[in-house]
Design an enzyme around this catalytic site. Structure first.
Site, PDB file in Angstrom:
ATOM      1  N   GLU A 199       0.865  -1.181   0.000  1.00 60.01           N
ATOM      2  CA  GLU A 199       0.000   0.000   0.000  1.00 60.01           C
ATOM      3  C   GLU A 199       0.902   1.231   0.000  1.00 60.01           C
ATOM      4  OE1 GLU A 199      -3.301   0.894  -0.334  1.00 60.01           O
ATOM      5  OE2 GLU A 199      -2.402   2.877  -0.158  1.00 60.01           O
ATOM      6  N   ASP A 213      -5.843  -4.816  -7.411  1.00 57.01           N
ATOM      7  CA  ASP A 213      -7.031  -3.977  -7.183  1.00 57.01           C
ATOM      8  C   ASP A 213      -6.646  -2.499  -7.110  1.00 57.01           C
ATOM      9  OD1 ASP A 213      -9.570  -3.098  -6.454  1.00 57.01           O
ATOM     10  OD2 ASP A 213      -9.243  -3.520  -4.329  1.00 57.01           O
ATOM     11  N   GLY A 215       3.013  -1.978  -5.647  1.00 56.35           N
ATOM     12  CA  GLY A 215       2.579  -3.369  -5.683  1.00 56.35           C
ATOM     13  C   GLY A 215       2.986  -4.102  -6.957  1.00 56.35           C
TER      14      GLY A 215
HETATM   15  C1  LIG Z   1      -9.084   0.216  -4.562  1.00 55.23           C
HETATM   16  S1  LIG Z   1      -7.968   0.568  -3.253  1.00 55.23           S
HETATM   17  C2  LIG Z   1      -7.634  -1.014  -2.543  1.00 55.23           C
HETATM   18  C3  LIG Z   1      -8.760  -1.661  -1.791  1.00 55.23           C
HETATM   19  C4  LIG Z   1      -8.434  -3.013  -1.200  1.00 55.23           C
HETATM   20  N1  LIG Z   1      -7.753  -3.897  -2.126  1.00 55.23           N
HETATM   21  C5  LIG Z   1      -9.692  -3.711  -0.712  1.00 55.23           C
HETATM   22  O1  LIG Z   1     -10.249  -4.550  -1.447  1.00 55.23           O
HETATM   23  O2  LIG Z   1     -10.119  -3.460   0.405  1.00 55.23           O
HETATM   24  C6  LIG Z   1      -6.440   0.895  -4.100  1.00 55.23           C
HETATM   25  C7  LIG Z   1      -5.302   1.247  -3.158  1.00 55.23           C
HETATM   26  O3  LIG Z   1      -4.069   1.204  -3.881  1.00 55.23           O
HETATM   27  C8  LIG Z   1      -3.190   2.186  -3.345  1.00 55.23           C
HETATM   28  N2  LIG Z   1      -2.159   2.374  -4.376  1.00 55.23           N
HETATM   29  C9  LIG Z   1      -2.177   3.191  -5.454  1.00 55.23           C
HETATM   30  N3  LIG Z   1      -1.103   2.969  -6.238  1.00 55.23           N
HETATM   31  C10 LIG Z   1      -0.406   1.950  -5.659  1.00 55.23           C
HETATM   32  C11 LIG Z   1       0.768   1.216  -6.027  1.00 55.23           C
HETATM   33  N4  LIG Z   1       1.435   1.497  -7.135  1.00 55.23           N
HETATM   34  N5  LIG Z   1       1.172   0.219  -5.219  1.00 55.23           N
HETATM   35  C12 LIG Z   1       0.491  -0.084  -4.086  1.00 55.23           C
HETATM   36  N6  LIG Z   1      -0.622   0.568  -3.697  1.00 55.23           N
HETATM   37  C13 LIG Z   1      -1.064   1.574  -4.469  1.00 55.23           C
HETATM   38  C14 LIG Z   1      -4.104   3.342  -3.046  1.00 55.23           C
HETATM   39  O4  LIG Z   1      -3.540   4.206  -2.080  1.00 55.23           O
HETATM   40  C15 LIG Z   1      -5.379   2.639  -2.562  1.00 55.23           C
HETATM   41  O5  LIG Z   1      -5.403   2.521  -1.165  1.00 55.23           O
END
Ligand SMILES: C[S@@+](CC[C@H](N)C(=O)[O-])C[C@H]1O[C@@H](n2cnc3c(N)ncnc32)[C@H](O)[C@@H]1O
Length: 279
Positions: free
Chosen positions: A118, A163, A143
């Site tokens: 995250e 996601d 990620g």
């Molecule tokens: C849709 S939310 C995730 C929700 C979670 N998977 C759930 O189902 O409860 C996407 C998340 O990815 C994070 N994010 C954005 N770019 C990212 C990256 N390159 N690597 C990891 N996390 C990232 C954002 O801060 C956000 O919290």
């Protein structure tokens, strides 16, 4: 700069679809004695307060988990997911909602290895606090990069949830590149990719390009809750594309999706999709 915060959307219809599919996958792997590596490339905050100003801004959870969590007629795969939400809300009011990382932690045995990425500083800090324990790595890292570094995984069984928020157009290409690379590195992993239904073409193009990877085993589940409005910036539905689904998934979703459509559908354009090739 990341501005997306999942707290505004936690428990909405898209989370319901995503998490019903995820719990069905987790339950399948948890039943096997062999150790699993769970990789959540975009893990979010772990747990979301539904009485926070963010969640109450648009009250998205009310047309998602809010319509399910008190019902007594849930099909089994939906019941398992709702049971995990209820476990977080012991006083019979819906205050907290589990994100993907919490669901994984709750279902998988402590012998499994969890990699949770995250990037957002606040969500990362919450995730590290909410979802800690032996075998759990909470990383403030990209990620996609971590996924590349982890594959092929040890142990050699993996469930990967991809996601992203799709806040940037470039994320659609990043997802496709990450999945193409992942199946080259580790062809037998299970990859679950979430995508939004929006009135623009990138999500449909991503789905088409995922299909064109021509992996032999795949499943596609989608839930459209309402008609696509012209110029409507909101989500009218969402989907999950799963590479290497377990053999139990079609039956679980064949039961869940008609039920979700009935409960969460908002107009006559509401529909679900369940298609798969599992030779
Ligand atoms: C849709 S939310 C995730 C929700 C979670 N998977 C759930 O189902 O409860 C996407 C998340 O990815 C994070 N994010 C954005 N770019 C990212 C990256 N390159 N690597 C990891 N996390 C990232 C954002 O801060 C956000 O919290």
């Amino acid at each position: 700069v990341l501005s997306y915060r999942h707290a505004y959307h936690a428990g909405n219809h898209a989370d319901v679809l995503k998490h019903v599919v995820l719990v069905a996958l987790l339950e399948h792997y948890a039943e096997k004695a062999k150790p699993l590596c769970y990789i959540d490339t975009h893990a979010g905050a772990g747990v979301y307060a539904l009485d926070s100003p963010a969640a109450l801004m648009h009250r998205e959870f009310e047309s998602g988990i809010g319509l399910l969590w008190r019902r007594s007629d849930l099909p089994e795969s939906v019941r398992k997911y709702v049971g995990l939400v209820s476990a977080l809300n012991p006083d019979a009011a819906l205050h907290r909602y589990p994100g993907s990382a919490s669901l994984a932690r709750a279902v998988l045995p402590p012998t499994d290895k969890l990699w949770l990425c995250e990037m957002h500083p606040t969500d990362h800090a919450e995730l590290a606090q909410q979802v800690a324990g032996a075998g759990i790595e909470v990383l403030r890292e990209d990620g996609f990069a971590r996924l590349r570094a982890l594959l092929p995984p040890k142990p050699r069984r993996a469930l990967v949830l991809i996601d992203p928020s799709y806040e940037l157009k470039s994320e659609y290409d990043a997802v496709l590149a990450a999945v193409a690379d992942a199946v080259r590195r580790f062809a037998t992993g299970t990859y679950a990719i979430w995508y939004p239904m929006l009135s623009k073409r990138e999500p449909q193009l991503l789905l088409q390009r995922l299909r064109e990877l021509k992996v032999p085993r795949w499943l596609h589940a989608a839930l459209q809750v309402r008609a696509q409005g012209v110029g409507d910036p909101g989500l009218h539905g969402s989907g999950m594309y799963v590479i290497n689904p377990p053999y139990t998934l079609p039956a679980a979703l064949g039961e869940a999706l008609p039920y979700l459509l009935e409960r969460l559908g908002q107009d006559r354009q509401a529909r679900y999709t369940l298609e798969y090739e599992m030779p």
